[in-house]
Scaffold this motif. Structure first.
Motif, mmCIF file in Angstrom:
data_model
loop_
_atom_site.group_PDB
_atom_site.id
_atom_site.type_symbol
_atom_site.label_atom_id
_atom_site.label_comp_id
_atom_site.label_asym_id
_atom_site.label_seq_id
_atom_site.Cartn_x
_atom_site.Cartn_y
_atom_site.Cartn_z
ATOM 1 N N LEU A 1 0.921 -1.414 0.132
ATOM 2 C CA LEU A 1 0.593 0.179 -0.335
ATOM 3 C C LEU A 1 0.935 1.159 0.228
ATOM 4 N N TYR A 2 1.846 1.535 0.725
ATOM 5 C CA TYR A 2 2.720 1.987 0.499
ATOM 6 C C TYR A 2 4.149 1.476 1.471
ATOM 7 N N VAL A 3 5.518 2.589 1.056
ATOM 8 C CA VAL A 3 7.168 2.497 1.679
ATOM 9 C C VAL A 3 7.822 3.478 1.764
ATOM 10 N N HIS A 4 7.986 2.738 3.114
ATOM 11 C CA HIS A 4 8.737 4.015 3.907
ATOM 12 C C HIS A 4 10.020 3.335 4.135
ATOM 13 N N ASP A 5 11.138 4.157 2.897
ATOM 14 C CA ASP A 5 13.310 3.369 2.595
ATOM 15 C C ASP A 5 13.310 4.951 2.965
ATOM 16 N N GLY A 6 13.856 5.298 4.727
ATOM 17 C CA GLY A 6 14.211 6.484 4.431
ATOM 18 C C GLY A 6 14.002 7.473 4.240
ATOM 19 N N PRO A 7 13.940 8.480 4.106
ATOM 20 C CA PRO A 7 12.903 9.957 3.947
ATOM 21 C C PRO A 7 12.350 10.283 2.739
ATOM 22 N N VAL A 8 12.662 8.619 1.974
ATOM 23 C CA VAL A 8 11.666 8.673 0.509
ATOM 24 C C VAL A 8 10.653 7.718 1.861
ATOM 25 N N TRP A 9 9.220 8.265 1.407
ATOM 26 C CA TRP A 9 7.609 7.817 1.199
ATOM 27 C C TRP A 9 7.132 6.722 -0.160
ATOM 28 N N THR A 10 6.561 6.139 -0.320
ATOM 29 C CA THR A 10 6.326 6.220 -1.520
ATOM 30 C C THR A 10 4.808 5.013 -1.230
ATOM 31 N N SER A 11 3.541 5.846 -2.240
ATOM 32 C CA SER A 11 2.518 5.030 -2.097
ATOM 33 C C SER A 11 2.209 4.338 -3.279
ATOM 34 N N GLY A 12 0.895 3.506 -2.765
ATOM 35 C CA GLY A 12 0.161 2.571 -4.154
ATOM 36 C C GLY A 12 -0.985 3.258 -4.031
ATOM 37 N N GLY A 13 -2.242 2.963 -4.954
ATOM 38 C CA GLY A 13 -2.761 3.361 -6.122
ATOM 39 C C GLY A 13 -4.132 4.372 -5.395
ATOM 40 N N VAL A 14 -4.009 5.543 -5.389
ATOM 41 C CA VAL A 14 -4.630 6.918 -5.303
ATOM 42 C C VAL A 14 -4.688 6.456 -3.688
ATOM 43 N N THR A 15 -5.592 6.066 -3.129
ATOM 44 C CA THR A 15 -6.436 6.267 -1.813
ATOM 45 C C THR A 15 -5.094 6.112 -1.011
ATOM 46 N N SER A 16 -4.703 5.626 -1.208
ATOM 47 C CA SER A 16 -3.071 5.036 0.077
ATOM 48 C C SER A 16 -1.985 5.841 -0.072
ATOM 49 N N GLY A 17 -2.633 7.027 -0.611
ATOM 50 C CA GLY A 17 -1.544 8.357 -0.678
ATOM 51 C C GLY A 17 -2.048 9.147 1.229
ATOM 52 N N ILE A 18 -3.897 8.441 0.855
ATOM 53 C CA ILE A 18 -4.133 8.964 1.890
ATOM 54 C C ILE A 18 -3.475 8.205 3.597
ATOM 55 N N ASP A 19 -3.497 6.858 3.342
ATOM 56 C CA ASP A 19 -2.169 6.143 3.865
ATOM 57 C C ASP A 19 -1.182 6.374 3.827
ATOM 58 N N LEU A 20 -0.708 7.149 3.478
ATOM 59 C CA LEU A 20 0.410 7.141 3.621
ATOM 60 C C LEU A 20 0.933 8.320 4.243
ATOM 61 N N ALA A 21 0.085 9.584 3.762
ATOM 62 C CA ALA A 21 0.255 10.876 4.858
ATOM 63 C C ALA A 21 -0.185 11.049 5.916
ATOM 64 N N LEU A 22 -1.474 9.445 6.527
ATOM 65 C CA LEU A 22 -1.245 9.295 7.451
ATOM 66 C C LEU A 22 -0.483 8.712 8.494
ATOM 67 N N ALA A 23 0.599 8.201 7.977
ATOM 68 C CA ALA A 23 1.665 7.324 8.479
ATOM 69 C C ALA A 23 2.731 8.617 8.539
ATOM 70 N N VAL A 24 3.022 8.743 7.572
ATOM 71 C CA VAL A 24 4.014 10.510 8.092
ATOM 72 C C VAL A 24 3.470 11.507 8.897
ATOM 73 N N VAL A 25 2.351 11.572 9.384
ATOM 74 C CA VAL A 25 1.823 12.332 10.430
ATOM 75 C C VAL A 25 1.956 11.512 11.739
#
Length: 330
Positions: free
Chosen positions: A160-184
């Protein structure tokens, strides 16, 4: 891109977050993460604290039409980002090699403290060299293409998303919300992210290793009549043995020809298709019933709870019990 402590992390001031946009961008790739980060600001200001993020929308044009026709008004790109967080969304044209040369050139000069790539934005980041040597996620429909085109990155096709050091990448569309929640959550703690998720009426956010989609609706559907018939037979009873020889015999085909045809039509071997279907069946039973784990394993075709645990660990990075606890609808 070397990791550095941001001004947010040192508590001095808000983190500058630059979200880029371009013609044909996917609007949810922009607005989803934006609303999460803005939600963190609202959470903090309601408690008498400074906003967490200084949000800025920067585009290749003053007015940018998204792929759905929504028009966004943006600042000029300006100077390349040299600190703070850079968010690169995707869109229908993001993966095209002959598109967005000016944006890619600008990205090449950027040196953000943290990079967030949403969906097919990973193609733009890869072209700019921002994710070289990193493990990344992107939309499931283009993940194979990303891996083929950029040999200097490792693509996680299921995450759904991947966190690798300072780089965060997400899968399809709404998973960007999941990534942003993980950042918060990383910046301010899980309770803040959970409160924002409640505001957005989401799960309290999904773990990054969860697969982007569920089957069998998302499993490629065959158009060849005989393979389609085999698919329907497998889908109807995931717990059955479904030996290749038996399936081929029922269709009056040789096993070798059947396997080639099945793989051509579905993109998967019979064994892989069956494993994917069984995994999705188990996930559905776990969240929609209170059946014992042994019963779930038997109905899904894994035979034993131990086999089910092994597959969950290998494919999802979690246990059936933890998956049920997080996603149960009961």
């Amino acid at each position: 891109m070397a990791p550095r402590r941001s001004r947010l992390q040192t508590g001095l001031m808000a983190e500058r977050v630059t979200v880029v946009t371009f013609p044909g961008v996917q609007s949810l790739d922009v607005t989803g993460p934006w609303e999460v980060l803005a939600g963190a600001n609202r959470y903090r200001t309601a408690r008498g604290k400074r906003p967490a993020y200084d949000l800025r929308l920067a585009g290749t044009e003053p007015e940018v039409a998204t792929e759905s026709g929504l028009v966004m008004v943006a600042d000029a790109l300006g100077e390349p980002v040299r600190a703070g967080t850079l968010v690169v969304p995707g869109g229908r044209t993001a993966a095209a090699e002959d598109q967005h040369a000016d944006l890619v050139a600008w990205l090449e000069a950027c040196r953000p403290t943290r990079l967030l790539s949403i969906c097919s934005g990973a193609f733009l980041c890869a072209r700019a060299g921002l994710v070289s040597g990193r493990r990344v996620a992107t939309h499931w429909s283009v993940s194979r293409d990303l891996g083929r085109r950029f040999s200097d990155i490792t693509v996680d096709h299921d995450a759904l998303y991947v966190h690798d050091g300072p780089v965060w990448t997400s899968g399809g569309v709404t998973s960007g919300i999941d990534l942003a929640l993980a950042v918060v959550a990383a910046d301010h703690g899980a309770p803040v992210a959970q409160e924002i998720a409640r505001w957005l009426v989401m799960f309290l956010h999904r773990p990054g290793h969860q697969a982007q989609f569920s089957g069998p609706v998302w499993l490629e559907r065959a158009t060849e009549k005989r393979v389609a018939a085999a698919q329907r037979a497998i889908d109807a009873d995931p717990a059955a043995t479904h030996r290749v020889d038996d399936l081929a015999a029922q269709l009056a085909m040789s096993p070798r020809h059947f396997q080639r045809l099945f793989a051509r039509e579905t993109g998967l071997t019979v064994g892989r298709y069956l494993t994917e279907l069984r995994l999705e069946t188990a996930k559905r039973l776990l969240v929609q019933s209170d059946l014992a784990l042994d019963t779930v394993a038997a109905k899904a075709g894994f035979g034993s709870a131990e086999s089910l645990r092994r597959v969950f660990g290998e494919r999802l990075g979690t246990t059936p019990g933890a998956f049920r606890a997080r996603f149960s609808t009961l």
